[in-house]
Design a protein around this motif. Sequence first.
Motif, mmCIF file in Angstrom:
data_model
loop_
_atom_site.group_PDB
_atom_site.id
_atom_site.type_symbol
_atom_site.label_atom_id
_atom_site.label_comp_id
_atom_site.label_asym_id
_atom_site.label_seq_id
_atom_site.Cartn_x
_atom_site.Cartn_y
_atom_site.Cartn_z
ATOM 1 N N ASN A 161 92.332 -88.984 84.536
ATOM 2 C CA ASN A 161 92.658 -88.140 85.676
ATOM 3 C C ASN A 161 91.375 -87.605 86.308
ATOM 4 O O ASN A 161 90.262 -87.923 85.879
ATOM 5 N N LYS A 162 91.523 -86.772 87.351
ATOM 6 C CA LYS A 162 90.370 -86.294 88.106
ATOM 7 C C LYS A 162 89.394 -85.501 87.240
ATOM 8 O O LYS A 162 88.180 -85.705 87.306
ATOM 9 N N SER A 163 89.905 -84.602 86.400
ATOM 10 C CA SER A 163 88.998 -83.791 85.579
ATOM 11 C C SER A 163 88.281 -84.639 84.532
ATOM 12 O O SER A 163 87.099 -84.403 84.234
ATOM 13 N N GLU A 164 88.933 -85.640 83.983
ATOM 14 C CA GLU A 164 88.279 -86.542 83.037
ATOM 15 C C GLU A 164 87.196 -87.364 83.737
ATOM 16 O O GLU A 164 86.130 -87.617 83.160
ATOM 17 N N ILE A 183 85.486 -86.371 86.394
ATOM 18 C CA ILE A 183 84.391 -85.435 86.641
ATOM 19 C C ILE A 183 83.552 -85.262 85.384
ATOM 20 O O ILE A 183 82.313 -85.279 85.437
ATOM 21 N N ASP A 184 84.199 -85.089 84.243
ATOM 22 C CA ASP A 184 83.474 -84.955 82.972
ATOM 23 C C ASP A 184 82.617 -86.192 82.696
ATOM 24 O O ASP A 184 81.458 -86.079 82.286
ATOM 25 N N LYS A 221 79.044 -80.182 85.632
ATOM 26 C CA LYS A 221 80.396 -80.548 86.044
ATOM 27 C C LYS A 221 80.670 -80.094 87.469
ATOM 28 O O LYS A 221 81.370 -80.765 88.222
ATOM 29 N N LYS A 238 81.826 -82.499 90.414
ATOM 30 C CA LYS A 238 83.059 -82.222 91.166
ATOM 31 C C LYS A 238 82.778 -82.257 92.662
ATOM 32 O O LYS A 238 83.540 -82.842 93.431
#
Length: 91
Positions: free
Chosen positions: A2-5, A7-8, A18, A22
């Motif tokens: 997903n988006k947060s993964e 970004i990480d 991060k 982002k």
Amino acid sequence: MNKSELIDAMAADAGISKGAAKKALESFIGNVGDALGKGNRVSLVGFGSWSVSERAAREGRNPQTGATIKIAAKNVVKFKPGAELDASVNK
């Protein structure tokens, strides 16, 4: 992923925070969206290309009632993977 993964992963690979990753991802998404909104094509060699095409108006059926309905014409985004992306998926 997903988006947060994503970004990480971007932050770890690039050695940046991060927050910076982002901002970079949001800038990429925004610029691709703006270019496609103007009818332009976006190409990243090896990854793929996005383009906009028109889908014509057509007739469809309401699945609950079976009644014929009109489906309006609209623009749709198409993605064609590049050779390197295709090769990495089809190892």
